[in-house]
Scaffold this active site. Structure first.
Site, PDB file in Angstrom:
ATOM      1  N   LYS A  21     -24.192  18.600  25.839  1.00  0.00           N
ATOM      2  CA  LYS A  21     -23.537  18.490  24.522  1.00  0.00           C
ATOM      3  C   LYS A  21     -23.549  19.834  23.805  1.00  0.00           C
ATOM      4  CE  LYS A  21     -25.258  15.530  21.251  1.00  0.00           C
ATOM      5  NZ  LYS A  21     -25.352  16.223  19.950  1.00  0.00           N
ATOM      6  N   SER A  22     -24.689  20.508  23.788  1.00  0.00           N
ATOM      7  CA  SER A  22     -24.771  21.793  23.078  1.00  0.00           C
ATOM      8  C   SER A  22     -23.791  22.806  23.666  1.00  0.00           C
ATOM      9  CB  SER A  22     -26.187  22.368  23.189  1.00  0.00           C
ATOM     10  OG  SER A  22     -27.101  21.556  22.500  1.00  0.00           O
ATOM     11  N   ARG A  26     -20.224  24.532  22.032  1.00  0.00           N
ATOM     12  CA  ARG A  26     -20.081  25.991  21.934  1.00  0.00           C
ATOM     13  C   ARG A  26     -18.862  26.473  22.696  1.00  0.00           C
ATOM     14  NH1 ARG A  26     -25.084  24.492  20.832  1.00  0.00           N
ATOM     15  NH2 ARG A  26     -26.570  25.873  19.773  1.00  0.00           N
ATOM     16  N   GLY A  98     -24.182  16.673  13.936  1.00  0.00           N
ATOM     17  CA  GLY A  98     -24.950  17.692  13.225  1.00  0.00           C
ATOM     18  C   GLY A  98     -24.662  19.094  13.734  1.00  0.00           C
ATOM     19  N   SER A 171     -34.562  26.614  14.512  1.00  0.00           N
ATOM     20  CA  SER A 171     -33.352  25.805  14.707  1.00  0.00           C
ATOM     21  C   SER A 171     -32.272  26.619  15.397  1.00  0.00           C
ATOM     22  CB  SER A 171     -32.837  25.298  13.356  1.00  0.00           C
ATOM     23  OG  SER A 171     -31.484  24.907  13.476  1.00  0.00           O
ATOM     24  N   ASP A 328     -35.103  16.953  21.258  1.00  0.00           N
ATOM     25  CA  ASP A 328     -34.245  15.770  21.394  1.00  0.00           C
ATOM     26  C   ASP A 328     -34.778  14.786  22.434  1.00  0.00           C
ATOM     27  OD1 ASP A 328     -32.512  16.771  19.510  1.00  0.00           O
ATOM     28  OD2 ASP A 328     -31.169  17.677  20.978  1.00  0.00           O
ATOM     29  N   ARG A 401     -29.707   8.645  20.676  1.00  0.00           N
ATOM     30  CA  ARG A 401     -30.876   8.889  21.532  1.00  0.00           C
ATOM     31  C   ARG A 401     -31.931   7.790  21.380  1.00  0.00           C
ATOM     32  NH1 ARG A 401     -29.208  13.475  23.780  1.00  0.00           N
ATOM     33  NH2 ARG A 401     -28.420  15.105  22.406  1.00  0.00           N
TER      34      ARG A 401
END
Ligand code: S3P
Length: 442
Positions: A21-22, A26, A98, A171, A328, A401
């Protein structure tokens, strides 16, 4: 709708988990700023990344998605270049995402226009002051609800100056917002990390030709996760990449495979970027039998096949620099801890409280329903392991999750577990329920 899960006699098979997902977020966001067409295979075509894509369309970016199976697609996206976005004519809806909420404003801060971001009820409880502060320092104007703390968030871009910034929380989203704004700034931008966080933005920017370097912390200096230094590029090259399988998604099968007494699961092509592999380290510390195959590179990201078999787990203590490397995965880890011998303590993880839900509170209340001896702590939780879970009705409060972690707990418990709001998985893993069925042999 609700789903009923029962313990299978055997868990066996091979699951290709969907794209990270990250990295998918991007690839879409950075591809939009490149000069030329970006092609992304194994893109995560699930709620959060689709929200990013629809925001990009509203900013004038054209793209096409060809879905191969639920959640897995090839993305072709026409980069607008660093200065080709246009002002959206309506509010941008990031839905439950988010990552879109924190990363997109980094780009918007450098644009000569104004945009407003909002999202669903959960999203509108997620703090944005953490990005407002540095982006203002760079020269953009940002305002938000509740004293500039919560979305909706308005970003009026402007001429930016590079800054040197140390975020108060570790973060990757804040780091990435500052680096994205740095693409449009005059002079270099430096982020000093309190603890090292996922570095996908840095790797991808490097792949696109940008000058991004990481300086490791000095052993005798103050506690630090290292510095990231970015020089603003003239342009970015388009991407051609295959997104690794998401280790945060693989986490559910890793835990199920380690705990179930008759299990053998293979997860090919999972991303094993060291900023993301905290769960592999912790499961190994707990005694899990994990086999990580030969490492290959997918662009700038390492991947490998992972195999997990039934294991006897011991409780473990988790805190400090490990936490950003498995933030996560802590809901999944809690399930492993419930079946381990002895006590597990998770600390330094207060960030769990500002995720899609307050994950510490919801996890505690729902695992208790299944009979887990779990105690909430301000910055984590404690679990007295030993198994003995009994099926019950549980709800992840709409958090993807938590919903998957509770389904795995149900899969390992005695009796029947009813997991409410099964659609929550659509945010990151549309094929979750069918994969669960495919692996379960009754
Ligand atoms: C993410 C960073 C983490 C993580 C989130 C995805 C990212 O959040 O929890 O799911 O893609 O950068 P924080 O940066 O808030 O820790």
């Amino acid at each position: 709708m609700a789903r009923t899960v029962r313990r299978p006699s055997r868990l066996q098979g091979t699951i290709h988990v969907p794209g990270d997902k990250s990295i998918s977020h991007r690839a879409a966001l950075l591809g939009a700023l490149a000069t030329g067409t970006t092609r992304v295979r194994h893109f995560l075509a699930a709620g959060d990344c689709l929200a990013t894509l629809s925001c990009l369309r509203a900013l004038g970016v054209e793209w096409q998605l060809t879905e191969e199976e639920p959640g897995v697609a090839t993305l072709e996206l026409a980069g607008a270049g660093l200065h080709g976005l246009r002002e959206p004519d309506d509010v941008l809806n990031v839905e439950n995402s988010g990552t879109t909420l924190r990363l997109l404003p980094g780009i918007l801060a450098g644009q000569p226009f104004t945009a407003v971001l909002t999202g669903d009820a959960s999203l509108r409880t997620r703090p944005v002051d953490r990005i407002i502060e540095p982006l203002r320092q760079m020269g953009a104007q940002l305002v938000a609800r509740d004293g500039d703390r919560l979305p909706p968030l308005t970003v009026r871009g402007g001429s930016l100056q590079g800054i040197r910034y140390r975020p108060p929380v570790a973060s990757a989203q804040v780091k990435s917002a500052v680096l994205l704004a740095g693409l449009f700034a005059e002079g270099e931008t430096v982020v000093e990390e309190p603890l090292a966080t996922r570095d996908h933005t840095e790797r991808m920017l490097r792949q696109m030709g940008a000058d991004v370097v990481r300086e490791e912390p000095t052993p005798d200096g103050p506690p630090s996760g290292g510095n990231v230094r970015l020089q603003p590029p003239k342009s970015l090259s388009p991407l051609d990449l295959k997104v690794p399988g998401d280790i945060s998604t693989a986490a559910f099968w890793l835990v199920a495979g380690a705990v179930h007494p008759e299990a053998e699961l293979t997860l090919p092509d999972v991303g094993i970027n060291p900023t993301r592999t905290g769960l592999l380290d912790v499961l190994s510390m707990m005694g899990a039998t994990i086999d990580i195959g030969e490492q290959r590179m997918a662009g700038e990201e390492p991947v490998a096949d992972i195999r997990i078999t039934s294991s006897r787990l011991q409780g473990v203590e988790v805190g400090g620099e490990l936490v950003p490397r498995l933030i996560d995965e802590l809901p999944a880890l809690a399930v492993a801890a419930a079946f381990a011998q002895g006590r597990t303590v998770v600390r330094d993880a207060a960030e769990m409280r500002v995720k899609e839900t307050d994950r510490i509170a919801v996890l505690t209340s729902q695992l208790r329903r299944l009979g887990v001896a779990i105690t909430e702590r301000p910055d984590g939780f404690e679990i007295e392991g030993g198994g003995g879970l009994r099926g019950a009705a549980v709800s992840g409060a709409g958090d993807h999750r938590l919903t998957m972690a509770l389904a795995i707990a149900g899969l390992l418990a005695e009796g029947e577990t009813v997991v409410e709001d099964d659609d929550a998985v659509m945010v990151s893993y549309p094929g979750f329920w069918s994969d669960l069925e495919q692996l379960s042999h009754h």
